[in-house]
Design an enzyme around this catalytic site. Structure first.
Site, mmCIF file in Angstrom:
data_model
loop_
_atom_site.group_PDB
_atom_site.id
_atom_site.type_symbol
_atom_site.label_atom_id
_atom_site.label_comp_id
_atom_site.label_asym_id
_atom_site.label_seq_id
_atom_site.Cartn_x
_atom_site.Cartn_y
_atom_site.Cartn_z
ATOM 1 N N ASN D 109 0.707 -0.866 0.356
ATOM 2 C CA ASN D 109 -0.210 0.216 -0.428
ATOM 3 C C ASN D 109 1.139 1.136 0.237
ATOM 4 O OD1 ASN D 109 -2.125 1.226 0.820
ATOM 5 N ND2 ASN D 109 -3.538 -0.094 1.463
ATOM 6 N N THR D 154 -17.506 39.636 -27.973
ATOM 7 C CA THR D 154 -18.720 38.952 -26.889
ATOM 8 C C THR D 154 -19.178 38.924 -27.160
ATOM 9 O OG1 THR D 154 -19.218 41.586 -26.813
ATOM 10 C CG2 THR D 154 -17.402 40.537 -25.796
ATOM 11 N N HIS D 155 -20.388 37.999 -27.146
ATOM 12 C CA HIS D 155 -20.980 37.084 -27.629
ATOM 13 C C HIS D 155 -20.945 36.676 -29.100
ATOM 14 C CE1 HIS D 155 -23.807 38.853 -24.075
ATOM 15 N NE2 HIS D 155 -23.185 39.944 -24.267
ATOM 16 N N SER D 277 -9.930 15.306 -46.621
ATOM 17 C CA SER D 277 -11.587 14.342 -46.249
ATOM 18 C C SER D 277 -11.295 13.054 -47.623
ATOM 19 C CB SER D 277 -12.773 15.554 -46.754
ATOM 20 O OG SER D 277 -13.577 14.936 -47.448
ATOM 21 N N ASN D 285 -8.348 20.403 -42.952
ATOM 22 C CA ASN D 285 -8.920 20.412 -41.848
ATOM 23 C C ASN D 285 -7.717 20.251 -40.583
ATOM 24 O OD1 ASN D 285 -11.969 19.857 -43.136
ATOM 25 N ND2 ASN D 285 -11.060 17.439 -43.399
ATOM 26 N N TYR D 317 -8.111 1.823 3.112
ATOM 27 C CA TYR D 317 -7.689 1.471 1.716
ATOM 28 C C TYR D 317 -8.885 0.796 1.451
ATOM 29 C CZ TYR D 317 -5.971 -0.502 -2.273
ATOM 30 O OH TYR D 317 -6.092 -1.066 -3.405
ATOM 31 N N GLN D 322 -7.065 1.981 -6.217
ATOM 32 C CA GLN D 322 -5.842 1.348 -7.347
ATOM 33 C C GLN D 322 -6.148 2.193 -9.423
ATOM 34 O OE1 GLN D 322 -4.636 -2.485 -6.886
ATOM 35 N NE2 GLN D 322 -3.374 -2.522 -7.866
ATOM 36 N N LYS D 325 -5.180 5.523 -11.057
ATOM 37 C CA LYS D 325 -3.944 5.469 -11.544
ATOM 38 C C LYS D 325 -4.101 5.678 -13.505
ATOM 39 C CE LYS D 325 -1.217 1.373 -11.327
ATOM 40 N NZ LYS D 325 -0.505 0.438 -10.919
#
Lengths: 392, 392, 392, 392
Positions: D109, D154-155, D277, D285, D317, D322, D325
């Site tokens: 551990n 903006t917007h 494409s 692209n 634990y 585990q 990870k």
């Protein structure tokens, strides 16, 4: 009348949809907006936009609004949209032409953010002090009952002997480490957006550092474009911090719920903390702990909202960002309440010595027996296998 | 007085923490709780617990509460916790001893769920009908402007020629497919929990199918333990369904925001749908679309809360589950409002023919030219490379 | 050589970044792409693009690729990007000019989706049959041990008497209800994208229904634009369905972890299902159950990814969508493995009669005693308060 | 043979399920486990468990393993579960009895956590240095093209005039601020778990600070219980940090995708960065940018997994931990790759002066005209309404 109002009136259904909860939520921001506006007015004086007398008048009108608000007499009308409009309208009513100058050198955009951040900074201080109260309560709990041994679990199976001290100290250390994040949250939040306008600066020569210092910020965001990139982002670090605090409380609540269940019975909640059932007359339920556990998930959901909302958007302000206010406010409230309630729990928690002693069954001592053999010189893995044989 | 109240009074801070928003949220549930309680009383009559006269009295007292509530005169006090307590208290006040019998053969647990599900089922019908309105509006839009050609994009790059018809029909088909999920959500929600008590049944012989049918459920959950496993879970399928509806609206709003930007300018929002800026006098902002886009994320966050909240918990009711009510209610409200507002947008949207024509630049026709060669017999890949050479 | 390759070579760092895991993940798709391509070739024959002999040749070359793949001899090179390129290149190598025609009337876009959906549909069938196996195993468990009484819990407190039968039946009913969602997921996924090209159709007269039926789809998506709106979206309903299955397993695992802990000891896992500790020689840990519990969260995270990824994007294909493949594949694998392993657990689970009997402590019978008084004629709430007095 | 292996063999299906991906993932941990084990051996020497000669032998055997691993010759077998078992088995093979002593005073551990944290700390340094490279590239971009004016939005509507400098500096400032979080992540991660065993300490007198310093940690976690509470939690702060970095890149990619679209055309990606494409021969692209944008969502999903996984669990634990990870490792890889690729983009990005100039349409100057009037003495709100009138 809205700040941006011109001739065309907004469609009433659109208006209802766009205003939303703001008039209610913004009640928390009134004093912060006034405080920032006072700093802003003094900066305008320094820039020569206002004369000293005008700046004074604005300051005293804003202080008046704070007083009105404190006494519950400041109201944000639905058609004013938000506190910022309500405050500017109020100024214009009380000061006439002068009120029309207050919005010079700012946009509602940086104004909103200034008020929000001052509010968030105050709340961060409250969180910090609530954490210190919690740490004191855990320390007292540790002093009251620390020496009592309890089983330590891994995989929800008895593992090795632990103690109330070791159990409580683990939570305290974890909570104390959260303060590092609280401080980083503050450092990030403590940056002035004032004077950045709508995200592209103001076409006037102004002293942004001066306004920031007067409003109580430690530094300014240098580039107006960063201000907009940071909206929702700094909040997400704040709410991440809250999730870390709440995760500790969630785990602590989980321990207390299970280990106060009478089969284990290590911990005892005060009788007046427990609720009953409408059908089962014997029940003493730890609702308070279950709600703390649950609030973790609400706050986590709020963090996720903050993080997904601005993803995939180009830079610059979008109205979407305004919806970040509610989840942050709610998360702050829930976290503050949860820390306070768990502090109360820690202060009043009792430990049942006999039940703890009964819980110390033999398998908890197996590892110590391995180490007796190790101390006598047997290689660890051999000692482990020797003792392990007894349990197969 | 709470349903489970005995001698010990709840600590006031714990009480404030545990009651939370319920008195406010539960205003939506009053009539559904009364409706389910009428069915419950009739079932108790059938079981011989109430005589026909008693059942009648309870029914008329509950109908009275619905009337009180409709006229805004039914109030849930903070210390009553929720609508269920307020209603039982009201019955006991008006009917005396008889009121104490209504809780026979149920727990607040199955009672709450019955009211919630009847409410959710009504809301699902509202969602369904809002979707049909939206589909009608999209169809009208298609009839008004369908033949206008617009550029089709992939990778945010012009790809091939599309049309308002093809664009609108894609959204309509997607939204129509959402109805499959709406129906599955309803099928799952349309199961009666009534008579399952706290999750382990009731020690009386009762006719659960009878109560369910009277309350308006199509079937019962067979096993009391399933009822508790399904709490939060059925809601998460409902909110998942809402996220699918909202994702379509989010994408539709995203299209409209970009393609009504004047550089493209294909679409035109009515002037009275747009808001302004407090600093920039020229702005006409699509806040309404941005908020629809944003609400998707709130609803998604709510779904996540529902899904994480009960994870890692053992079976059986936990108080945590009660916090699932708020996110579902909020998600339903936001979705209904968003569908309605986008229906309004679809009804009023204009298309700018000239801007659309100007957007049809030559590269949009490259694929058609490849297919001309294919029709003349050239293998596709060769034709593709021939035309492609012109663009390198 | 890539399908879209022209003169300019891709920068090698960009190439490595964009190709990512596809060559590995796509090994699962080879046979589905070949199957769809056979249907596509027959459709081209019907459309007069291929003559019957050409179509035959392509069919047999594709069947050859399936054989190669089944025997582990079909390889996707890094520079081919994905299985679709590898397959077309293989055809061109073996059939010369004819290979260059196979891509007529399709784009990699609809081609990829056709293969993915056929794969998903096969996996959905596997999920469905795994659920049926699980239901059988739960039913057998119920027959072996159903009559044993165990405590029922609410709020992690003993509530009322339950039984292994009631406990297992609740899970089985919940899992059976998941099949409704499984079927809705299939109905939504079972739509052919074939012939929609890059999302704006194909400039040729083709019979999309014919190709769909040959490939094994029940219906077609009518509008090419819907195909792109549905990418990631249909997958999110599939993964939502998996989360519902996994939530049941998460809760079941949570029950088994706690109630096989020796203090309770109601359930017994086979010895060869338990892992040990490297330091504590006595440990018998339920890792298998903990991992099932954990996988719920991975799959939920995958669903969230699917749902946030396409939010805020305009309509039409974006490369972002290709990253939806991995989380769906992983979620399917984890769910299938988890159902299978919990079926094995259900098949081998033992119940400890004595520990169960010892767990039936008096408070579990309090509600039954209330109902004895109710049967004798006392109003429920009075009976409740009478018995409740004993527990204060 | 596993570290905890005794007589009973694990059921093979359970074994396959529980081992999962560990043998693959752990290849990244081999050298960190060896490094921590060398420190551990020296601590055992100090504690008198090993004599100096034994400690030397172990050190050189571990260095040998690092060499084997560096040259690709160290293998983790499926039945060894993980790198820790593989390494201990290797020591026992090469050193005989002595190998059996290495596991004294630790559990797998704390051993796993020590290796993981050393690995995470190294990765954090890599992230930090990648951020510095990115900042340099943005600074160069700013120097190359900073003075070019572009529209600020903006917007998603043109707002005020911006510049490449202001645009790039905003991103750079945001990224630089992320370093605060990077440092906090490191401070939190840089705590030694060594010597805390399975979460309840080691029944031997050992010097945890000594081992920590030798392994390279700055401090130790004081309480063994905190170590387990921090598992997954410290990781979630790390991954939160990565999401903040990735959010900036997501927004930057979003800007570049839209504003390199030829209708705007402000930015130009190098031709060899773009993919094509399979059906449309003209396409160029920006897949590379779209994938960066997409990876944000994967990493966010990983963070959510980390945060939901341990919620609602008691302390100590659990095997669930585990599974934290994999999402951390994946997030680190994706973030490092994304920063590097966006650095490359910044280094090579071109700006189209003419398209930028063409984008500067008149409405962008409206606010400046308001401020001209302000400078002439008109109150701001009046000036705003005057200019605003022209746009209605």
């Amino acid at each position: 009348m809205k700040l941006w109002q011109k001739k065309t009136k907004l469609n009433p259904r659109i208006e209802a949809f766009t205003v939303g909860d703001d008039p209610v939520l913004d009640m928390k921001l009134v004093k912060y907006d006034c405080r920032a506006s006072i700093a802003h007015a003094k900066m305008l004086e320094k820039a020569g936009i206002l004369d000293p007398n005008e700046s004074k008048q604005i300051e005293s009108a804003l202080k008046k609004i704070i007083e009105l608000h404190d006494s519950g007499h400041f109201i944000i009308e639905k058609d004013q949209e938000d506190c910022h409009t309500a405050i500017e309208n109020h100024l214009t009513e009380s000061l006439g032409e002068l009120g029309k100058k207050i919005h010079t050198a700012r946009s509602r955009n940086d104004q909103v953010l200034a008020a929000l951040r001052l509010y968030y900074l105050d709340e961060i201080s409250r969180i910090e002090s609530a954490i210190h109260d919690f740490l004191r309560a855990m320390h007292d709990l540790l002093k009251r009952h620390g020496s009592i041994q309890i089983p330590g679990f891994t995989h929800t199976r008895k593992a090795m002997v632990s103690s109330v001290a070791l159990w409580a100290a683990g939570y305290a250390e974890s909570m104390a480490d959260n303060l590092r994040l609280v401080h980083t949250s503050r450092d990030l939040m403590d940056q002035s957006p004032m004077g950045t306008g709508a995200g592209y600066g103001i076409p006037l020569d102004i002293d942004r550092e001066y306004a920031a210092a007067l409003a109580g910020f430690s530094r300014i965001q240098q580039h107006a474009t960063y201000v907009q990139l940071s909206r929702g982002k700094l909040e997400s670090t704040l709410v991440h911090t809250l999730t870390q605090v709440m995760l500790d409380l969630n785990r602590l609540a989980s321990d207390l719920i299970l280990f106060s269940e009478p089969t284990f019975g290590f911990f005892i909640l005060p009788a007046d903390f427990c609720t009953g059932s409408s059908i089962m007359p014997q029940k003493k339920n730890p609702d308070v702990l279950e709600l703390v556990r649950a609030h973790y998930h609400r706050i986590l959901a709020n963090e996720i909202q903050l993080k997904t909302q601005t993803g995939n958007l180009i830079s610059g302000y979008h109205r979407d960002m305004q919806t970040t206010k509610k989840p942050v406010m709610e998360s702050l409230d829930l976290t503050l309440n949860s820390i306070a309630i768990m502090t109360l729990v820690a202060e009043t928690l009792d430990v049942d010595k006999e039940k703890c002693a009964a819980g110390l069954t033999p398998e908890l001592f197996a590892t110590e027996r391995v180490y007796e053999l190790v101390r006598q010189g047997m290689p660890f893995r051999d000692a482990y296998r020797k003792i392990g044989g007894e349990f197969e």
